[in-house]
Design a protein around this motif. Structure first.
Motif, PDB file in Angstrom:
ATOM      1  N   UNK A   1       0.965  -1.115   0.189  1.00  0.00           N
ATOM      2  CA  UNK A   1      -0.009  -0.192   0.073  1.00  0.00           C
ATOM      3  C   UNK A   1       0.782   1.339   0.040  1.00  0.00           C
ATOM      4  N   UNK A   2       1.953   1.229   0.983  1.00  0.00           N
ATOM      5  CA  UNK A   2       2.855   2.525   0.741  1.00  0.00           C
ATOM      6  C   UNK A   2       3.429   2.804  -0.490  1.00  0.00           C
ATOM      7  N   UNK A   3       4.131   1.708  -0.869  1.00  0.00           N
ATOM      8  CA  UNK A   3       4.615   1.787  -2.343  1.00  0.00           C
ATOM      9  C   UNK A   3       3.402   2.472  -3.376  1.00  0.00           C
ATOM     10  N   UNK A   4       2.495   1.648  -3.375  1.00  0.00           N
ATOM     11  CA  UNK A   4       1.401   2.199  -4.207  1.00  0.00           C
ATOM     12  C   UNK A   4       1.258   3.589  -4.164  1.00  0.00           C
ATOM     13  N   UNK A   5       1.061   4.254  -2.677  1.00  0.00           N
ATOM     14  CA  UNK A   5       0.993   5.631  -2.469  1.00  0.00           C
ATOM     15  C   UNK A   5       2.100   6.486  -2.896  1.00  0.00           C
ATOM     16  N   UNK A   6       3.266   5.871  -2.770  1.00  0.00           N
ATOM     17  CA  UNK A   6       4.586   6.761  -3.077  1.00  0.00           C
ATOM     18  C   UNK A   6       4.486   6.806  -4.748  1.00  0.00           C
ATOM     19  N   UNK A   7       4.339   5.596  -5.300  1.00  0.00           N
ATOM     20  CA  UNK A   7       4.263   5.712  -6.860  1.00  0.00           C
ATOM     21  C   UNK A   7       3.260   6.757  -7.527  1.00  0.00           C
ATOM     22  N   UNK A   8       2.118   7.076  -6.630  1.00  0.00           N
ATOM     23  CA  UNK A   8       0.934   8.020  -7.448  1.00  0.00           C
ATOM     24  C   UNK A   8       1.125   9.163  -6.930  1.00  0.00           C
ATOM     25  N   UNK A   9       1.919   9.471  -5.526  1.00  0.00           N
ATOM     26  CA  UNK A   9       1.895  10.968  -5.107  1.00  0.00           C
ATOM     27  C   UNK A   9       3.240  11.536  -5.399  1.00  0.00           C
ATOM     28  N   UNK A  10       4.429  10.749  -5.751  1.00  0.00           N
ATOM     29  CA  UNK A  10       5.513  11.203  -5.898  1.00  0.00           C
ATOM     30  C   UNK A  10       6.004  11.218  -7.584  1.00  0.00           C
ATOM     31  N   UNK A  11       4.966  11.419  -8.302  1.00  0.00           N
ATOM     32  CA  UNK A  11       5.443  11.581  -9.863  1.00  0.00           C
ATOM     33  C   UNK A  11       6.132  12.809 -10.010  1.00  0.00           C
TER      34      UNK A  11
ATOM     35  N   UNK B   1       7.683  17.624  -2.623  1.00  0.00           N
ATOM     36  CA  UNK B   1       8.392  18.227  -1.469  1.00  0.00           C
ATOM     37  C   UNK B   1       9.307  17.005  -0.573  1.00  0.00           C
ATOM     38  N   UNK B   2      10.360  17.542  -0.416  1.00  0.00           N
ATOM     39  CA  UNK B   2      11.379  16.611   0.449  1.00  0.00           C
ATOM     40  C   UNK B   2      10.621  16.021   1.672  1.00  0.00           C
ATOM     41  N   UNK B   3       9.701  16.806   2.098  1.00  0.00           N
ATOM     42  CA  UNK B   3       9.137  16.358   3.454  1.00  0.00           C
ATOM     43  C   UNK B   3       8.364  14.911   3.211  1.00  0.00           C
ATOM     44  N   UNK B   4       7.697  15.076   2.201  1.00  0.00           N
ATOM     45  CA  UNK B   4       6.752  13.927   1.865  1.00  0.00           C
ATOM     46  C   UNK B   4       7.490  12.708   1.469  1.00  0.00           C
ATOM     47  N   UNK B   5       8.922  12.965   0.565  1.00  0.00           N
ATOM     48  CA  UNK B   5       9.719  11.827   0.347  1.00  0.00           C
ATOM     49  C   UNK B   5      10.402  11.381   1.660  1.00  0.00           C
ATOM     50  N   UNK B   6      10.578  12.376   2.669  1.00  0.00           N
ATOM     51  CA  UNK B   6      11.030  11.653   4.042  1.00  0.00           C
ATOM     52  C   UNK B   6       9.923  10.889   4.700  1.00  0.00           C
ATOM     53  N   UNK B   7       8.809  11.331   4.864  1.00  0.00           N
ATOM     54  CA  UNK B   7       7.549  10.431   5.156  1.00  0.00           C
ATOM     55  C   UNK B   7       7.470   8.868   4.665  1.00  0.00           C
TER      56      UNK B   7
END
Length: 740
Positions: free
Chosen positions: A62-72, A76-82
């Motif tokens: 689920x986290x990997x799916x969220x990461x692929x959809x939100x970090x396109x 921001x760097x803060x979201x990447x760190x989360x």
């Protein structure tokens, strides 16, 4: 494993001691049970950890799916760190879970390896045990009365080696650390029983069934502790290590209590003798008594037992004891004759096997007898002294229920404890679980259906339990003290019958479930049966439905007095198809239920058992009417069955041909008394009429005869007021053609 070394010692020695092999097998079974008790929670823990792994993996996806959809697009760097921190936490959790799984899988593999080695060793021991048993049974020895046998008594035969004492396998500290709570629970139970007996000793002494507990409280507490808790612990193999202690303590306590319960002296002697011989035999086996000494011990004890059995048979015959006792004594006598002949012939193995197994079986039966005596005492208290006695409908059948429930408990104990224990005593099985499973798995196959002893026992127990339930449950549910409602007797019987029908239906369903039938097939069978009912069983269905109408609508109930045509009868039983009635001539009629619904039936007791009697009375013309009425009323009032309200009354009905006709009308409380009250009223009226000279008339006739010349030949002058009739007949010849 240490057991492997002991087994290798048996192989090196070349001669197998059957008792030592048996104890080694029991010790291996104990370790196997201990290993299984560890492996089960370990397996459950592995499953739980695997569930954790699955959950962590799903979170990672689920986290990997969220990461692929939100970090396109350059998030921001803060979201990447989360996301990086979350995925790192998940990876750490997965790593810990995998480490734990690997450790537990390694432990499970080690346990599986140990279990495999134990199974292999147990299989080898089983083969060796079978060989040792056959060798033991077929072993030959010098005849008992021979010089070769006497030459065996050398000086070294009286000494015991340390190897022989190895049968005393007393547990160590580790054993008590593992099973200490069992011994603490037994000690606690023992103290509770002692306290209960001491607190209720006065009531126990007053009871016929419990007096022996108060007389010997310590023996009672010991026996109850061993008979209850040790029974469950017997299924765990650690009992083998302490069975000698339990045998001695429990056996002594058992025979001390049996001495108070048994009424015949020969029974007490038999109980004490069996238990003493059993304990001594166990001790001699434990110390490894040499074979020559063991043979002479078996021979002498068998001779003594045969002498005692002969005396006990004479006492049984003199006291007219039940035939079962004589049969058992004769069988035991024949068994000891075989043992004596086997020892004299030199078949030491067969003699020892029969001797040990027979005494062990008899010793096992003694606690069963005492335990059943206690169970019958409990049932007697339940149905005679407890709150159950308040159920009025159960009081009359209290003794019946005690016997039936006692039989149920006796059959259960025999089937699941006593019989398997006897099979173990005769070396047919190694332990109680195997004996129980082996007995109830025996059977035969009929097509796809497997009929086993367990299936038959389950069916018999189901039917017997339903039989007891169908007798007790309706009475309990309909009791006034429990239900709070007072129902008429007929209503109680009708509702009770419906409850019994429901229990029978439940019984059929349980029977099909036990037999393993598929309910879809049962539905097909019922559908086909419905078609058959529509064509050929209309009358049966009509009567069945009519029976349900009778039970629900209750126009007729059991105990009612009905009139069908010219027949009076009492309803005894309303069944599903027909109703059984009993006439006052004690003839029983079976009437189809449809006839009672479709035809007119007079129910004299539908709402009330009170009924009116109509007593016709005639007096002669010229009698004092007022005196007659007073006399009839006085006769009615003197009958105690005649109710005062409505009051009796006398009606002047009409002027009859020969009498003045009156009718006495009285009410009585119970219709069953109508014939007796009617007869008593007639007796009293007749007596009073005789005292007051009131005449009860009879029909009279005047006959007039006329001759050929028209003259009167003979006439009888009528008495005024008696209503006679004149009969005239013409005379056509010289003879008289009429007579009075």
């Amino acid at each position: 494993l240490t057991f492997t070394g002991e087994f290798d010692q048996f192989k090196e020695a070349g001669a197998y001691n059957y008792s030592k092999i048996f104890l080694l097998r029991q010790a291996i079974a104990a370790k196997k049970g201990r290993l299984e008790s560890i492996s089960k929670p370990l397996t459950n823990e592995i499953r739980r950890v695997y569930a954790w792994k699955t959950e962590w993996l799903s979170k990672k996806e689920r986290w990997e799916a969220w990461q692929s959809s939100l970090l396109k697009n350059q998030p921001p760097e803060q979201l990447k760190r989360v996301f990086s921190k979350a995925l790192g936490t998940i990876d750490t959790g997965l790593e810990l879970v995998m480490q734990r799984i690997e450790n537990m899988l390694a432990l499970q593999a080690k346990g599986g390896d140990i279990a495999g080695r134990i199974d292999a060793l147990d299989a080898d021991l089983r083969i060796v045990s079978l060989g040792a048993r056959q060798e033991y049974l077929s072993s030959k020895a010098p005849p008992l009365l021979s010089f070769e046998y006497l030459s065996q008594f050398r000086s070294n035969i009286w000494s015991l080696s340390p190897a022989d004492m190895r049968l005393f396998s007393w547990p160590g500290v580790r054993f008590f650390s593992q099973h200490g709570w069992n011994f603490l629970s037994q000690l606690f139970f023992f103290l509770v029983v002692i306290g209960f007996i001491h607190r209720n000793r006065v009531a126990l002494k007053a009871s016929e069934h419990w007096r022996f507990l108060a007389d010997r409280p310590v023996a009672s507490a010991l026996f109850l502790t061993i008979a209850t808790l040790a029974l469950f612990l017997f299924y765990s193999s650690y009992m083998i290590d302490l069975r000698l202690t339990y045998t001695v303590v429990g056996g002594v306590a058992c025979v001390r209590l049996l001495g108070l319960v048994m009424d015949q002296s020969w029974k007490k002697q038999a109980a004490y003798g069996v238990m003493i011989v059993h304990i001594v035999s166990e001790l001699l086996v434990a110390v490894g008594l040499p074979l020559p000494l063991s043979r002479i011990y078996i021979f002498l004890v068998s001779l003594m037992a045969l002498y005692c059995i002969k005396r006990w048979i004479k006492k049984c015959s003199a006291l007219n004891e039940a035939g079962l006792y004589l049969w058992l004594l004769r069988v035991a006598g024949a068994l000891f004759v075989v043992i004596i002949l086997a020892e004299l012939w030199g078949s030491a193995g067969i003699a020892g096997y029969l001797f040990r197994s027979s005494f062990q079986s008899m010793a096992i039966t003694l606690p069963y007898i005492l335990f059943m005596y206690m169970i019958y005492g409990c049932l007697h208290w339940v149905f005679h002294l407890s709150l159950v006695w308040r159920v009025k409908l159960l009081r009359n059948d209290a003794d019946f229920h005690v016997q039936r429930f006692g039989f149920l408990f006796a059959a259960a104990i025999v089937g699941f404890v006593l019989l398997p224990a006897i099979f173990v005593a005769w070396d047919l099985y190694d332990n109680l679980p195997e004996a129980t499973a082996g007995i109830y798995s025996m059977g035969l196959s009929l097509g796809s259906l497997r009929i086993s002893v367990g299936l038959i026992v389950a069916l018999a127990g189901t039917f017997y339990g339903l039989f007891l339930t169908s007798r007790i449950l309706p009475k309990v549910l309909l009791d006034e003290a429990l239900s709070g409602r007072k129902l008429a007797r007929g209503v109680q019987r009708s509702i009770g019958q419906l409850i019994r029908y429901f229990i029978v239906f439940v019984g059929f369903v349980l029977t099909f479930m036990i037999l393993g039938y598929d309910f879809t097939k049962i539905t097909i069978i019922l559908s086909a049966l419905g078609v058959g009912i529509g064509f050929g069983l209309q009358g049966v269905v009509n009567n069945f439905v009519s029976g349900l109408i009778l039970l629900f609508e209750r126009p007729l109930t059991e105990g009612d007095t009905i009139e069908i045509g010219d027949t009076w009868a009492n309803i005894k039983k309303i069944g599903l198809r027909a109703t059984v009635v009993r006439t006052f001539d004690e003839a029983e009629l079976i009437i189809p239920n449809a006839d009672l619904i479709n035809n007119q039936v007079t129910n004299w007791t539908l709402t009330d058992r009170k009924v009116r009697l109509r007593v016709p009375v005639g007096v002669a013309y010229g009698s004092d009417v007022s005196l007659v009425v007073e006399t009839i009323l006085a006769s009615a009032k003197e009958q105690k069955e005649v109710v005062k309200s409505p009051a009796p009354e006398v009606l002047f009905i009409n002027f009859g041909d020969s009498s003045l006709n009156f009718e006495l009308r009285v009410w009585i409380q119970d219709i069953d008394e109508r014939l007796r009250v009617n007869s008593a009223l007639y007796h009293e009226i007749e007596r009073k009429f005789r005292e007051l000279n009131i005449v009860i008339p009879f029909p009279q006739r005047d006959v007039h005869l006329y001759g050929n010349h028209g003259g009167a030949g003979l006439s009888t002058t009528p008495i005024p007021g008696n209503g006679e009739e004149d009969l005239h007949e013409n005379e056509k010849g010289p003879e008289r053609r009429g007579m009075a």
